[in-house]
Scaffold this motif. Structure first.
Motif, mmCIF file in Angstrom:
data_model
loop_
_atom_site.group_PDB
_atom_site.id
_atom_site.type_symbol
_atom_site.label_atom_id
_atom_site.label_comp_id
_atom_site.label_asym_id
_atom_site.label_seq_id
_atom_site.Cartn_x
_atom_site.Cartn_y
_atom_site.Cartn_z
ATOM 1 N N ASP A 228 -1.074 -5.717 2.358
ATOM 2 C CA ASP A 228 -0.160 -4.604 2.095
ATOM 3 C C ASP A 228 1.270 -5.105 1.905
ATOM 4 O O ASP A 228 2.016 -4.601 1.049
ATOM 5 C CB ASP A 228 -0.202 -3.609 3.264
ATOM 6 N N ALA A 229 1.659 -6.095 2.709
ATOM 7 C CA ALA A 229 3.012 -6.652 2.602
ATOM 8 C C ALA A 229 3.212 -7.307 1.240
ATOM 9 O O ALA A 229 4.271 -7.151 0.616
ATOM 10 C CB ALA A 229 3.253 -7.658 3.723
ATOM 11 N N ARG A 230 2.204 -8.041 0.764
ATOM 12 C CA ARG A 230 2.326 -8.708 -0.536
ATOM 13 C C ARG A 230 2.454 -7.690 -1.665
ATOM 14 O O ARG A 230 3.242 -7.859 -2.596
ATOM 15 C CB ARG A 230 1.115 -9.613 -0.770
ATOM 16 N N ILE A 231 1.661 -6.607 -1.573
ATOM 17 C CA ILE A 231 1.734 -5.570 -2.601
ATOM 18 C C ILE A 231 3.109 -4.917 -2.608
ATOM 19 O O ILE A 231 3.696 -4.661 -3.671
ATOM 20 C CB ILE A 231 0.633 -4.514 -2.375
ATOM 21 N N LEU A 232 3.652 -4.646 -1.424
ATOM 22 C CA LEU A 232 4.969 -4.035 -1.334
ATOM 23 C C LEU A 232 6.031 -4.911 -1.991
ATOM 24 O O LEU A 232 6.869 -4.431 -2.763
ATOM 25 C CB LEU A 232 5.329 -3.776 0.130
ATOM 26 N N VAL A 233 6.010 -6.198 -1.707
ATOM 27 C CA VAL A 233 6.985 -7.123 -2.287
ATOM 28 C C VAL A 233 6.887 -7.111 -3.812
ATOM 29 O O VAL A 233 7.904 -7.053 -4.517
ATOM 30 C CB VAL A 233 6.788 -8.542 -1.736
ATOM 31 N N ARG A 234 5.669 -7.145 -4.335
ATOM 32 C CA ARG A 234 5.491 -7.165 -5.793
ATOM 33 C C ARG A 234 5.996 -5.882 -6.436
ATOM 34 O O ARG A 234 6.587 -5.904 -7.528
ATOM 35 C CB ARG A 234 4.020 -7.384 -6.126
ATOM 36 N N MET A 235 5.765 -4.761 -5.771
ATOM 37 C CA MET A 235 6.232 -3.488 -6.320
ATOM 38 C C MET A 235 7.757 -3.419 -6.318
ATOM 39 O O MET A 235 8.371 -2.926 -7.278
ATOM 40 C CB MET A 235 5.635 -2.324 -5.533
ATOM 41 N N VAL A 236 8.386 -3.907 -5.257
ATOM 42 C CA VAL A 236 9.848 -3.894 -5.178
ATOM 43 C C VAL A 236 10.448 -4.806 -6.241
ATOM 44 O O VAL A 236 11.495 -4.498 -6.818
ATOM 45 C CB VAL A 236 10.305 -4.307 -3.762
ATOM 46 N N GLU A 237 9.804 -5.919 -6.532
ATOM 47 C CA GLU A 237 10.297 -6.837 -7.563
ATOM 48 C C GLU A 237 10.376 -6.169 -8.928
ATOM 49 O O GLU A 237 11.150 -6.589 -9.787
ATOM 50 C CB GLU A 237 9.395 -8.073 -7.634
ATOM 51 N N ARG A 238 9.592 -5.121 -9.143
ATOM 52 C CA ARG A 238 9.528 -4.451 -10.445
ATOM 53 C C ARG A 238 10.566 -3.343 -10.599
ATOM 54 O O ARG A 238 10.681 -2.750 -11.668
ATOM 55 C CB ARG A 238 8.128 -3.868 -10.658
ATOM 56 N N VAL A 239 11.307 -3.077 -9.557
ATOM 57 C CA VAL A 239 12.317 -2.017 -9.632
ATOM 58 C C VAL A 239 13.497 -2.494 -10.482
ATOM 59 O O VAL A 239 14.001 -3.613 -10.309
ATOM 60 C CB VAL A 239 12.802 -1.625 -8.225
ATOM 61 N N ASN A 240 13.949 -1.650 -11.396
ATOM 62 C CA ASN A 240 15.078 -2.012 -12.245
ATOM 63 C C ASN A 240 16.320 -2.261 -11.414
ATOM 64 O O ASN A 240 16.656 -1.478 -10.524
ATOM 65 C CB ASN A 240 15.364 -0.882 -13.245
ATOM 66 N N GLY A 241 17.012 -3.370 -11.707
ATOM 67 C CA GLY A 241 18.225 -3.723 -10.994
ATOM 68 C C GLY A 241 18.015 -4.691 -9.850
ATOM 69 O O GLY A 241 18.977 -5.249 -9.325
ATOM 70 N N VAL A 242 16.750 -4.913 -9.457
ATOM 71 C CA VAL A 242 16.460 -5.852 -8.370
ATOM 72 C C VAL A 242 16.505 -7.279 -8.907
ATOM 73 O O VAL A 242 15.778 -7.630 -9.838
ATOM 74 C CB VAL A 242 15.084 -5.564 -7.737
ATOM 75 N N LEU A 243 17.354 -8.102 -8.308
ATOM 76 C CA LEU A 243 17.485 -9.489 -8.732
ATOM 77 C C LEU A 243 16.557 -10.418 -7.963
ATOM 78 O O LEU A 243 16.085 -11.427 -8.489
ATOM 79 C CB LEU A 243 18.941 -9.956 -8.558
ATOM 80 N N ASP A 244 16.312 -10.094 -6.696
ATOM 81 C CA ASP A 244 15.452 -10.940 -5.878
ATOM 82 C C ASP A 244 14.995 -10.119 -4.675
ATOM 83 O O ASP A 244 15.612 -9.113 -4.318
ATOM 84 C CB ASP A 244 16.193 -12.195 -5.417
ATOM 85 N N VAL A 245 13.882 -10.550 -4.057
ATOM 86 C CA VAL A 245 13.367 -9.880 -2.866
ATOM 87 C C VAL A 245 13.199 -10.911 -1.760
ATOM 88 O O VAL A 245 12.526 -11.940 -1.961
ATOM 89 C CB VAL A 245 12.018 -9.184 -3.131
#
Length: 231
Positions: free
Chosen positions: A199-216
Motif C-alpha cells: 500500500d505504501a508503494r502504491i501511495l508513493v507512485r500515485m503522489v509522484e503523478r500529481v502535477n507540480g510534484v518534483l519529488d517524493v
C-alpha cells in the motif's frame, strides 16, 4: 492526479469559417488578443487554424490592425522565415479568406488528453494553442500554453490539498488515516503508517503523478505484511 485538458481549457472561444475574409480574421485576433483562431465548417468541425504567422505574410495586417504601441509577438525574422519556407507560402500571401490562409489539417487535442501530452504536442509542433475537439472533430474549446503552465505552477498548499482529497480520501483503498503529507517547494514528504508495504508503494507512485510534484520523500512505515522489496 494528472489533470486532463478539459480541466484547464477555455470553452468559450472565437472561431471563424472558411469564407471569413482576411480583414475579419485580423479583427478577431486583435479583439480577442489571441495568436491563432480555429476554422470550423457548418457543423462545428475544425478544418484548420489561422495564426498570426499566416496573416503576417500580409504587411497590411501590421499596418492597419496593430494599435499604436503594440508589437507583434512574432519576430520579424520569423515572419520572413515563414514567407520563404513552407508549402504554399506564396499562395497564402495572396489568400483572402480563412480557407485560403489556414494551416490544415489542424493540430488538435481531445478533452480527455492529459495536460502533459498536450504540452508535449505544443513543444514538438512549436505552437501556442490547441483546438480541443470531441471524437467527431467538433470544436469544444481551446487550450493554450498559459493554461498548461498554470497546472504545473501549483502552490505547495494546492499540491497538498490535491493529494489529501484525491488520493488519500478517495483514490486509495487502504487506510490512510495515519499518513501525513508535507510539501515544500514541490517536494512531498509522506510520513506515517500504512497497513502494508505494498500500500505504501502504491501511495508513493500515485503522489509522484500529481502535477507540480518534483519529488517524493518516502518516510512511511507499515503495520504488517510482506518484505517491501519482494511484496
Amino acid at each position: 492526479m494528472h489533470k486532463k485538458v478539459r480541466d484547464v481549457m477555455t470553452r468559450q472561444v472565437a472561431s471563424v469559417n472558411g469564407s471569413t475574409p482576411f480583414r475579419d480574421i485580423a479583427e478577431v485576433l486583435v479583439a480577442h488578443e489571441v495568436s491563432a483562431v480555429p476554422v470550423v465548417d457548418g457543423e462545428g468541425h475544425v478544418i484548420g487554424v489561422v495564426s498570426e504567422a499566416d496573416l503576417l505574410r500580409k504587411e497590411e495586417f501590421r499596418d492597419q490592425y496593430y494599435r499604436e504601441g503594440y508589437r507583434p509577438p512574432l519576430l520579424a525574422r520569423l515572419r520572413d522565415l515563414t514567407i520563404r519556407s513552407g508549402a504554399g507560402a506564396e499562395e497564402k500571401a495572396l489568400g483572402e479568406t480563412a480557407a485560403e490562409l489556414m494551416t490544415a489539417p489542424a493540430v488538435t487535442t481531445r478533452p480527455y488528453t492529459s495536460v502533459v501530452s498536450a504540452a508535449r504536442v505544443m513543444a514538438e509542433r512549436g505552437i501556442k494553442r490547441l483546438p480541443v475537439v470531441d471524437d467527431e472533430g467538433r470544436l469544444e474549446g481551446v487550450v493554450s500554453r498559459h493554461d498548461l503552465v498554470k497546472v504545473f505552477a501549483q502552490s505547495d498548499d494546492e499540491i497538498a490539498q490535491e493529494i489529501r482529497e484525491e488520493i488519500l480520501d478517495d483514490a486509495l483503498w487502504a487506510d490512510t488515516s495515519g499518513v501525513d503529507v508535507r510539501v515544500s517547494d514541490g517536494v512531498v514528504t509522506l510520513v506515517g503508517t500504512m497497513p502494508r508495504p505494498a500500500d505504501a508503494r502504491i501511495l508513493v507512485r500515485m503522489v509522484e503523478r500529481v502535477n507540480g510534484v518534483l519529488d517524493v520523500v518516502d518516510m512511511l512505515t507499515w503495520q504488517e505484511g510482506d518484505d517491501p522489496d519482494t511484496g
